[in-house]
Design a protein around this motif. Structure first.
Motif, PDB file in Angstrom:
ATOM      1  N   MET A 191       0.841  -1.186   0.000  1.00 46.48           N
ATOM      2  CA  MET A 191       0.000   0.000   0.000  1.00 46.48           C
ATOM      3  C   MET A 191       0.881   1.241   0.000  1.00 46.48           C
ATOM      4  N   ASP A 192       0.494   2.226  -0.775  1.00 48.47           N
ATOM      5  CA  ASP A 192       1.214   3.483  -0.857  1.00 48.47           C
ATOM      6  C   ASP A 192       0.737   4.396   0.271  1.00 48.47           C
ATOM      7  N   LEU A 193       1.504   4.453   1.344  1.00 52.50           N
ATOM      8  CA  LEU A 193       1.104   5.261   2.498  1.00 52.50           C
ATOM      9  C   LEU A 193       1.148   6.752   2.218  1.00 52.50           C
ATOM     10  N   HIS A 194       1.841   7.160   1.172  1.00 55.15           N
ATOM     11  CA  HIS A 194       1.932   8.574   0.837  1.00 55.15           C
ATOM     12  C   HIS A 194       0.566   9.138   0.455  1.00 55.15           C
ATOM     13  N   LYS A 195      -0.301   8.317  -0.082  1.00 59.76           N
ATOM     14  CA  LYS A 195      -1.622   8.771  -0.522  1.00 59.76           C
ATOM     15  C   LYS A 195      -2.717   8.459   0.495  1.00 59.76           C
ATOM     16  N   ALA A 196      -2.391   7.741   1.544  1.00 58.60           N
ATOM     17  CA  ALA A 196      -3.402   7.293   2.504  1.00 58.60           C
ATOM     18  C   ALA A 196      -4.116   8.446   3.191  1.00 58.60           C
ATOM     19  N   VAL A 197      -3.450   9.554   3.395  1.00 60.39           N
ATOM     20  CA  VAL A 197      -4.071  10.681   4.086  1.00 60.39           C
ATOM     21  C   VAL A 197      -5.244  11.269   3.282  1.00 60.39           C
ATOM     22  N   PHE A 198      -5.330  10.953   2.003  1.00 62.50           N
ATOM     23  CA  PHE A 198      -6.422  11.449   1.175  1.00 62.50           C
ATOM     24  C   PHE A 198      -7.617  10.494   1.151  1.00 62.50           C
ATOM     25  N   MET A 199      -7.509   9.375   1.843  1.00 67.54           N
ATOM     26  CA  MET A 199      -8.600   8.385   1.886  1.00 67.54           C
ATOM     27  C   MET A 199      -9.714   8.846   2.816  1.00 67.54           C
ATOM     28  N   ASP A 200     -10.811   8.126   2.751  1.00 71.98           N
ATOM     29  CA  ASP A 200     -11.895   8.315   3.703  1.00 71.98           C
ATOM     30  C   ASP A 200     -11.295   8.204   5.115  1.00 71.98           C
ATOM     31  N   PRO A 201     -11.651   9.102   6.032  1.00 70.26           N
ATOM     32  CA  PRO A 201     -11.050   9.067   7.365  1.00 70.26           C
ATOM     33  C   PRO A 201     -11.295   7.763   8.129  1.00 70.26           C
TER      34      PRO A 201
ATOM     35  N   ILE B  98     -11.345   4.735   6.832  1.00 70.16           N
ATOM     36  CA  ILE B  98     -10.363   3.779   6.320  1.00 70.16           C
ATOM     37  C   ILE B  98      -8.973   4.172   6.798  1.00 70.16           C
ATOM     38  N   LEU B  99      -8.689   5.474   6.769  1.00 67.69           N
ATOM     39  CA  LEU B  99      -7.397   5.969   7.245  1.00 67.69           C
ATOM     40  C   LEU B  99      -7.158   5.568   8.695  1.00 67.69           C
ATOM     41  N   LEU B 100      -8.182   5.631   9.517  1.00 70.38           N
ATOM     42  CA  LEU B 100      -8.057   5.266  10.930  1.00 70.38           C
ATOM     43  C   LEU B 100      -7.510   3.854  11.088  1.00 70.38           C
ATOM     44  N   GLY B 101      -8.066   2.902  10.360  1.00 66.75           N
ATOM     45  CA  GLY B 101      -7.592   1.519  10.447  1.00 66.75           C
ATOM     46  C   GLY B 101      -6.156   1.374   9.990  1.00 66.75           C
ATOM     47  N   ILE B 102      -5.809   2.044   8.915  1.00 64.70           N
ATOM     48  CA  ILE B 102      -4.446   1.968   8.383  1.00 64.70           C
ATOM     49  C   ILE B 102      -3.460   2.579   9.370  1.00 64.70           C
ATOM     50  N   VAL B 103      -3.802   3.771   9.867  1.00 63.27           N
ATOM     51  CA  VAL B 103      -2.905   4.476  10.786  1.00 63.27           C
ATOM     52  C   VAL B 103      -2.697   3.674  12.068  1.00 63.27           C
TER      53      VAL B 103
ATOM     54  N   GLY C 185       0.460   7.887  24.921  1.00 65.36           N
ATOM     55  CA  GLY C 185       0.725   6.823  25.886  1.00 65.36           C
ATOM     56  C   GLY C 185       0.458   5.409  25.361  1.00 65.36           C
ATOM     57  N   ILE C 186      -0.538   5.287  24.475  1.00 63.52           N
ATOM     58  CA  ILE C 186      -0.844   3.977  23.904  1.00 63.52           C
ATOM     59  C   ILE C 186      -0.508   3.897  22.431  1.00 63.52           C
ATOM     60  N   ASN C 187       0.002   5.017  21.876  1.00 57.03           N
ATOM     61  CA  ASN C 187       0.427   5.082  20.485  1.00 57.03           C
ATOM     62  C   ASN C 187      -0.689   4.636  19.537  1.00 57.03           C
ATOM     63  N   GLN C 188      -1.867   5.186  19.740  1.00 58.24           N
ATOM     64  CA  GLN C 188      -3.028   4.858  18.906  1.00 58.24           C
ATOM     65  C   GLN C 188      -3.949   6.072  18.836  1.00 58.24           C
ATOM     66  N   PHE C 189      -4.799   6.077  17.830  1.00 57.31           N
ATOM     67  CA  PHE C 189      -5.873   7.055  17.767  1.00 57.31           C
ATOM     68  C   PHE C 189      -7.082   6.443  18.448  1.00 57.31           C
ATOM     69  N   SER C 190      -7.669   7.203  19.370  1.00 57.84           N
ATOM     70  CA  SER C 190      -8.802   6.739  20.156  1.00 57.84           C
ATOM     71  C   SER C 190      -9.970   7.711  19.984  1.00 57.84           C
ATOM     72  N   PRO C 191     -11.183   7.227  20.235  1.00 55.43           N
ATOM     73  CA  PRO C 191     -12.341   8.115  20.092  1.00 55.43           C
ATOM     74  C   PRO C 191     -12.347   9.210  21.160  1.00 55.43           C
TER      75      PRO C 191
END
Length: 65
Positions: free
Chosen positions: A1-11, A13-18, A57-63
């Motif tokens: 997967m090209d991570l350079h373009k991932a920031v332009f994806m649906d948020p 989908i981006l959440l899972g990738i990130v 602290g957990i190195n993740q994106f959380s709600p």
């Protein structure tokens, strides 16, 4: 997967990738942003659109609560 373009994806989908990249390959958001060749705020702003924030602290994106 090209991570350079991932920031332009649906948020959603981006959440899972990130979070997957943070869990397995990148020890913090700065490293992930470098790999994706974007500014950290671009990732944070995109995921804030769907109510998520980075927790160092957990190195993740959380709600947001």
């Amino acid at each position: 997967m090209d991570l350079h373009k991932a920031v332009f994806m649906d948020p959603n989908i981006l959440l899972g990738i990130v979070n997957d990249q943070l869990r397995h390959d990148c020890h913090d958001l700065h490293v992930l942003a470098t790999v994706m060749e974007v500014d950290e705020t671009e990732i944070e702003d995109k995921l804030a659109q769907i109510g998520f924030h980075y927790e160092e602290g957990i190195n993740q994106f959380s709600p947001d609560l």
